[in-house]
Write an enzyme that holds these catalytic residues in place. Structure first.
Site, mmCIF file in Angstrom:
data_model
loop_
_atom_site.group_PDB
_atom_site.id
_atom_site.type_symbol
_atom_site.label_atom_id
_atom_site.label_comp_id
_atom_site.label_asym_id
_atom_site.label_seq_id
_atom_site.Cartn_x
_atom_site.Cartn_y
_atom_site.Cartn_z
ATOM 1 N N VAL A 91 1.008 -1.138 0.203
ATOM 2 C CA VAL A 91 0.291 -0.272 0.520
ATOM 3 C C VAL A 91 1.045 0.693 -0.070
ATOM 4 O O VAL A 91 1.792 1.420 0.627
ATOM 5 C CB VAL A 91 -0.795 -0.380 1.184
ATOM 6 C CG1 VAL A 91 -2.521 -0.764 0.974
ATOM 7 C CG2 VAL A 91 0.166 0.363 2.629
ATOM 8 N N LYS A 114 0.120 3.899 1.419
ATOM 9 C CA LYS A 114 -1.074 5.039 2.414
ATOM 10 C C LYS A 114 -1.919 3.867 3.067
ATOM 11 O O LYS A 114 -3.065 3.504 2.732
ATOM 12 C CB LYS A 114 -1.392 5.363 2.502
ATOM 13 C CG LYS A 114 -2.529 6.897 3.879
ATOM 14 C CD LYS A 114 -2.610 7.735 3.301
ATOM 15 C CE LYS A 114 -4.108 8.246 4.144
ATOM 16 N NZ LYS A 114 -4.302 10.128 4.344
ATOM 17 N N GLU A 168 -14.836 17.367 9.159
ATOM 18 C CA GLU A 168 -15.071 16.181 7.662
ATOM 19 C C GLU A 168 -15.333 16.204 7.195
ATOM 20 O O GLU A 168 -16.732 15.203 7.736
ATOM 21 C CB GLU A 168 -13.530 15.081 7.693
ATOM 22 C CG GLU A 168 -13.720 14.847 6.369
ATOM 23 C CD GLU A 168 -12.124 13.569 5.939
ATOM 24 O OE1 GLU A 168 -12.057 14.265 5.696
ATOM 25 O OE2 GLU A 168 -11.499 13.813 7.671
ATOM 26 N N GLY A 182 -3.249 14.945 7.570
ATOM 27 C CA GLY A 182 -2.483 16.153 8.007
ATOM 28 C C GLY A 182 -2.815 16.731 9.455
ATOM 29 O O GLY A 182 -3.461 17.623 9.212
ATOM 30 N N GLU A 199 0.277 12.544 2.407
ATOM 31 C CA GLU A 199 -1.272 11.990 3.068
ATOM 32 C C GLU A 199 -1.809 13.143 2.555
ATOM 33 O O GLU A 199 -3.159 12.385 2.411
ATOM 34 C CB GLU A 199 -1.166 11.823 4.785
ATOM 35 C CG GLU A 199 -2.586 11.298 5.891
ATOM 36 C CD GLU A 199 -1.867 11.918 7.110
ATOM 37 O OE1 GLU A 199 -3.058 11.621 7.566
ATOM 38 O OE2 GLU A 199 -1.131 11.498 7.435
ATOM 39 N N ALA A 229 -8.481 9.418 3.207
ATOM 40 C CA ALA A 229 -8.581 10.118 4.262
ATOM 41 C C ALA A 229 -8.623 9.305 5.788
ATOM 42 O O ALA A 229 -8.503 9.398 6.247
ATOM 43 C CB ALA A 229 -9.253 11.616 4.756
ATOM 44 N N ARG A 249 -13.261 11.806 15.404
ATOM 45 C CA ARG A 249 -13.830 12.487 16.493
ATOM 46 C C ARG A 249 -14.881 12.049 17.236
ATOM 47 O O ARG A 249 -16.000 12.684 17.989
ATOM 48 C CB ARG A 249 -13.758 13.982 17.154
ATOM 49 C CG ARG A 249 -13.117 14.559 15.905
ATOM 50 C CD ARG A 249 -11.361 14.121 16.356
ATOM 51 N NE ARG A 249 -10.425 15.329 15.630
ATOM 52 C CZ ARG A 249 -9.803 15.408 14.787
ATOM 53 N NH1 ARG A 249 -10.305 13.642 14.059
ATOM 54 N NH2 ARG A 249 -9.032 15.673 14.106
ATOM 55 N N GLY A 252 -7.808 7.666 14.678
ATOM 56 C CA GLY A 252 -7.057 7.061 14.500
ATOM 57 C C GLY A 252 -5.710 8.208 13.258
ATOM 58 O O GLY A 252 -5.536 9.048 13.791
ATOM 59 N N LYS A 254 -6.197 13.421 19.028
ATOM 60 C CA LYS A 254 -7.501 13.395 18.851
ATOM 61 C C LYS A 254 -8.995 13.247 19.699
ATOM 62 O O LYS A 254 -9.821 12.575 19.502
ATOM 63 C CB LYS A 254 -7.886 12.740 17.653
ATOM 64 C CG LYS A 254 -6.881 13.045 16.441
ATOM 65 C CD LYS A 254 -6.910 12.226 14.772
ATOM 66 C CE LYS A 254 -5.454 12.735 13.909
ATOM 67 N NZ LYS A 254 -5.967 12.260 12.682
#
Length: 435
Positions: A181, A183, A230, A247, A281, A343, A387, A403, A422
């Site tokens: 992979v 990422k 997000e 990021g 990322e 993401a 979150r 994560g 986080k």
């Protein structure tokens, strides 16, 4: 899947001032509270008049078919005619098709909304049921006296202890170095329980999230509660928008706002916008969203470079993509097309999902899946469930999740620190951290 009931829906304009969350009755089942709030505006409701649970690879399609049947059979009186009035469903979907946690689409009995100074109340009953005796104005006069009272809670290790997490990250970096992979996004959990074995109340948690993280979207659907920065996709009047975050760096006390000039070489924002690891990322995540939106849009604007988004605890690299719809897809269908983004999963998607299943040591459930709402026109907001925490079936404990994106340059100890950072949002909201 059970057939959709016939519903009667009535939305009326009202005057609402103050915090919408204060109207949530303390006695309602916390898993029947629904919320979508940002900077004081949005939607708050409770009770369940209709719902459906779906699972597997067809969980989005099955939920949308149920919704279409429900919408087509409903009798709707809507004097407000704003996004979020009339018939509205809230949804929360499992991250993985193989999850044992079902995805949910639910219609609340009572829903209060506010947008740009205009407010309304929607009440929903099944065919043959009488309308509630309370006038919408009477609902607005109520206030939850227990909203400021937090439950006594205690935290325990989750599926993978914090001390073992750097080892998990090291194995992920090895898989990246081997070319499997580019990422992969890995997450861990912790468990929070009520000290006295009672039901954990969500209204106080939502209030603390909404006050501290006003610039995010505070959500609650079927016991999943959090404040996500997000936006997976917003669809409104033929325009689609998606906010990509990838990021992250901790924000320390005394750091200037993003609108202010940088304060020397130690400003963490300078590190973020020059970090190869964080920029790589972020680029992976932007490309995955752009590729998923492009087939649905006649025009798609993708920013050339990210900006820095400030939150109380962290800075994120962020990009806002916008497009003009051409496919006629609903907001839920767009969310399904976008999920999972790089993401929250990685690149390439299938390989990253396989690595997640092999290394994380847990079922994510609805964490990192789409969460949000949709109205009768198909417009709506769908965020990514970040979150956040998920209330257990017995309502006496909550699993918290966090994560981070792993690339070749990732440092295992730094990745553990990022998850701890986080987790701050939910730990604060639950009263586990000092104010």
């Amino acid at each position: 899947m059970s057939p959709a009931p016939r519903l009667r829906v009535r939305s009326v304009a009202v005057d609402v001032t103050g915090d919408l969350l204060t109207r949530i009755p303390d006695e309602v089942d916390p898993r029947e509270v629904v919320t979508w709030l940002r900077e004081g505006d949005g939607l708050v409701g409770w009770g369940t008049v209709a719902s459906v649970s779906t699972s597997g690879v067809d969980r989005f399609e099955d939920a949308e078919r149920w919704w279409e049947a429900l919408r087509d059979a409903a009798a709707v009186e809507d004097e407000v005619r704003l996004p979020g009035s009339g018939l509205v469903a809230f949804g929360s979907f499992a991250f993985a098709a193989g999850s044992t946690d079902p995805s949910v689409l639910t219609v609340p009995r009572v829903l209060m909304g506010r947008r740009d100074g205009l407010a309304w109340v929607t009440q929903v009953v099944t065919e043959g049921e009488p309308w509630p005796p309370d006038h919408p104005a009477e609902l607005l006069g109520r206030s939850n006296p227990m909203l400021g009272t937090l439950d006594p809670l205690i935290e325990a290790e989750g599926s993978v202890p914090a001390s073992a997490w750097p080892g998990v990250i090291s194995r992920a970096v090895e898989r990246i170095d081997d070319g499997e992979v580019e990422k992969v996004v890995l997450a861990r959990d912790v468990v929070v329980r009520h000290r006295e074995g009672r039901v954990v109340r969500l209204a106080p948690v939502l209030e603390r999230l909404e006050k501290r993280y006003a610039a995010t979207w505070t959500f609650a659907v079927a016991g999943l509660v959090g404040a996500t920065p997000e936006m997976l996709v917003r669809l409104q009047a033929g325009r689609a928008r998606s906010r990509v975050l990838a990021g992250t760096i901790r924000r320390s006390n005394g750091i200037p706002l993003p609108s202010e000039p940088a304060q020397g070489p130690n400003d963490p924002r300078l590190h973020l916008v020059t970090s190869t690891k964080d920029l790589d990322e972020h680029a992976f995540a932007v490309r995955s969203v752009s590729a998923a939106l492009a087939p649905h849009c006649s025009e798609l604007h993708v920013p050339e470079a990210p900006y820095v988004l400030e939150l109380p605890d962290v800075y994120h690299l962020a990009s806002d993509l916008t497009g003009t719809m051409a496919s006629g897809a609903t907001s839920l269908r767009l969310a399904a097309a976008l999920h999972p983004t790089a993401a929250v999963c990685g690149t390439p998607t299938e390989a990253a999902a396989r690595v997640i299943g092999e290394l994380e040591g847990m079922d994510r459930g609805r964490y990192a899946g789409p969460v949000g709402w949709m109205d009768g026109s198909g417009d709506g907001d769908w965020g990514i469930a970040l979150r956040c925490g998920e209330l257990s079936a017995d309502r006496r404990s909550v699993r918290l999740f966090a994560g981070g994106g792993i690339v070749a340059a990732s440092d295992p100890e730094a990745e553990l620190a990022e998850t701890e950072m986080k987790l701050t949002a939910m730990r604060h909201a639950l009263g586990l951290l000092a104010p």
